[in-house]
Design a protein around this motif. Structure first.
Motif, short mmCIF file in Angstrom:
data_model
loop_
_atom_site.label_atom_id
_atom_site.label_comp_id
_atom_site.label_asym_id
_atom_site.label_seq_id
_atom_site.Cartn_x
_atom_site.Cartn_y
_atom_site.Cartn_z
N HIS A 104 10.79 -39.69 33.63
CA HIS A 104 11.16 -38.28 33.81
C HIS A 104 11.86 -37.72 32.58
O HIS A 104 11.66 -36.56 32.21
CB HIS A 104 12.02 -38.13 35.06
N SER A 105 12.68 -38.53 31.94
CA SER A 105 13.37 -38.05 30.74
C SER A 105 12.40 -37.78 29.61
O SER A 105 12.69 -37.00 28.70
CB SER A 105 14.43 -39.06 30.30
N LEU A 106 11.23 -38.43 29.65
CA LEU A 106 10.19 -38.22 28.64
C LEU A 106 9.16 -37.18 29.07
O LEU A 106 8.18 -36.95 28.38
CB LEU A 106 9.46 -39.55 28.35
N GLY A 107 9.40 -36.55 30.24
CA GLY A 107 8.48 -35.53 30.72
C GLY A 107 7.25 -36.08 31.42
O GLY A 107 6.25 -35.35 31.57
N LEU A 108 7.31 -37.33 31.87
CA LEU A 108 6.18 -37.96 32.53
C LEU A 108 6.42 -38.07 34.03
O LEU A 108 7.47 -38.52 34.48
CB LEU A 108 5.95 -39.37 31.97
N LYS A 109 5.44 -37.66 34.82
CA LYS A 109 5.47 -37.89 36.25
C LYS A 109 5.09 -39.35 36.52
O LYS A 109 4.44 -40.00 35.71
CB LYS A 109 4.47 -36.97 36.94
#
Length: 554
Positions: A104-109
């Protein structure tokens, strides 16, 4: 090699469009083969955490993680013995929470793989069910008496070979297994089974997952009457669900799967997901004869699954221009209210670079086609490197499917060999120890390190093509207008509102000039292809693509 990191608090859910999945690019991670962090030769959750920046740098929207639950590993995690825990070989629940937080911190679901059609025979549910005919879970699995002569109750076959029925001397009945005999099928006609599976899904939703990939979703429900499957005419037999050497293909599977009662369970599953924000689901439909209709039935409206994928592009059938056009037209006709999910490779099929005998230029072109089609996209780990199917010697085979049908069918190990991260290491940077499957030596020159920073690499191409897709909303969520499909030429429009993007693909080894359709076409040079507009139209070198916008486009 130790990639264990301090515990990371799970991040808040990514507050994005609840329809983020529509047009998303999803990267599949097969955890056993992604990255080993503790030196046991098997990939794990800590290893995934360490390598997530590579995935985020691709520009994808989500990761799909193949099963990591407790399991005897007869089918490498697709035989679950505890749905609510992580197998120690992969780590702990804390590691999973850390993985969700890092993603989530990397923008990944984060999408996880749920195996609900069957469990392991080591699951406590099955142990109780087989103990007697009158225990609390006696009807949680599919049990049946033998015929008077002692043979199985009907002619149903297992995908992994032989009868789909296994005799159990403790209970003195047969139980159903569509896959290995160690994978007994749950009885979805039992309300308590459905309730237990929904509670399990809630457990993972509350831990922060963003969706589910549903393994063999059309296998959940069987025919209550246990009717025999009819034979399938020879001209209809194919190898899209099972390899051609498997007699499973000789039957029309009318009764052992894809029953109408399944839809009611999928509605219950969707209602659960809708209690949480921005959740998605993608179902795997293993159905050769009626696959696209099943996808339509399972996804239409807003009370079933979000999307499904079949085996249209996962089969051995070469995807010519006419084949791709036919699949897209058929999906539009048979599933007009549904959203597709397309893939060329995954953990169950020969890698498409080998399956279709593609050279490097063709691999890039087909990647561009996949990323331009209407629908969501699943990419399998290593696809971005151009990996081919690895040769695995018989003595190194792990897959029971391959061991059963060797040598005509070599199983799934060839697409599951470890990811090559570096070139100057016999294990490709995957592990400090002997890997559970050998690293393919031909993969080492294609490693992430070898391609990193090379603007001409396949890895760079994937990054550029995914970025190009993301930069154009019509490629993500727009409509689809077929234009041409012949002589190695595929052309279609992607539309969004009044805007149109022309997508043309030269699938031949010779340059082609393609007349432009009516419109004020302006080439978009953001895609990584050296095509141009000439006097006679769009000029496409061999195995190249051309993209143009109509009129004054943003």
């Amino acid at each position: 090699m130790n990639f264990l990191e301090p515990y990371i608090e799970p991040q808040p859910k990514l507050t994005t469009d609840p329809d983020w999945w529509r047009g998303a690019v999803i990267y599949q991670i097969y955890p056993r083969s992604f990255q080993d962090s503790n030196g046991d030769g098997i990939g794990d959750l800590a290893g995934i955490i360490h390598r997530l920046p590579h995935v985020a740098d691709l520009g994808v929207d989500a990761i799909w993680i193949s099963p990591f639950f407790r399991s005897p590993m007869k089918d490498f995690g697709y035989d679950v013995s505890d749905y609510n825990d992580v197998d120690p070989m992969f780590g702990t629940l804390g590691d999973f929470d850390a993985l969700v937080g890092r993603a989530h911190s990397l923008g990944l679901k984060v999408v996880i793989d749920l195996v609900m059609s069957h469990t392991s025979d080591q699951h406590p549910w099955f142990k109780e069910s087989r103990s007697s005919r009158d225990n609390a879970k006696a009807d949680w699995y599919v049990w049946a008496d033998p015929k008077p002569d002692g043979t199985p109750p009907n002619n149903w076959l297992s995908i992994f070979g032989g009868s789909a029925w296994q005799w159990d001397g403790e209970r003195m009945q047969y139980y159903l297994h569509n896959f290995l005999k160690e994978q007994p099928d749950l009885n979805f006609h039992c309300p308590a089974v459905q309730d237990a599976l929904l509670a399990m899904a809630r457990f993972w939703l509350e831990r922060g997952v963003d969706g589910f990939r549903l393994d063999t979703v059309n296998f959940y429900v069987h025919d209550k009457q246990l009717r025999d499957n009819p034979p399938l005419p020879p001209e209809e037999q194919n190898d899209t669900t099972a390899p051609s050497v498997n007699p499973y293909n000789f039957q029309d599977h009318l009764y052992d799967k894809t029953q109408p009662e399944n839809i009611e369970f999928l509605k219950r599953f969707r209602a659960l997901m809708d209690e949480f924000p921005a959740i998605t689901s993608v179902g795997e439909v293993g159905e050769s004869q009626r696959g696209m209709q099943v996808q339509a039935d399972y996804t239409k409206g807003h009370d079933r699954l979000h999307m499904c994928y079949g085996f249209d592009f996962l089969s051995n059938i070469f995807p010519t221009a006419t084949r791709i056009d036919e699949v897209m037209r058929r999906f539009a006709a048979e599933a007009p209210d549904s959203w597709a999910c397309w893939a060329f490779s995954n953990h169950d099929v020969v890698r498409h670079a080998t399956r279709w005998n593609l050279d490097e230029a063709q691999r890039r072109l087909y990647a561009a086609i996949l990323l331009a089609l209407r629908g969501s996209v699943c990419l399998y780990q290593g696809e971005e490197l151009g990996l081919t199917e690895a040769y695995v010697a018989f003595e190194d085979l792990q897959d029971p499917y391959g061991i059963e049908f060797w040598p005509k069918f070599k199983g799934r190990d060839g697409c599951r060999t470890p990811m090559p991260w570096v070139t100057d290491n016999q294990n490709g940077g995957f592990s400090d120890s002997k890997p559970w499957l050998p690293v393919a030596m031909e993969h080492l020159p294609m490693s992430v390190a070898a391609q990193q920073g090379d603007p001409a690499s396949t890895l760079a191409f994937y990054r550029e093509m995914i970025a190009f897709r993301r930069a154009h909303p019509m490629l993500v969520k727009g409509g689809y207008e077929p234009l041409a499909a012949q002589d190695g030429l595929l052309a279609f429009n992607r539309t969004l509102g009044a805007t149109r993007m022309l997508c043309v693909f030269n699938m031949t080894d010779r340059e082609q000039t393609v007349p432009l359709p009516p419109g004020d076409w302006q080439q978009d040079k953001g895609a990584p292809f050296a095509s141009w507009i000439g006097e006679g139209g769009a000029v496409l070198p061999a195995f190249a693509a051309f993209f143009a916008l109509d009129g004054a486009q943003p």
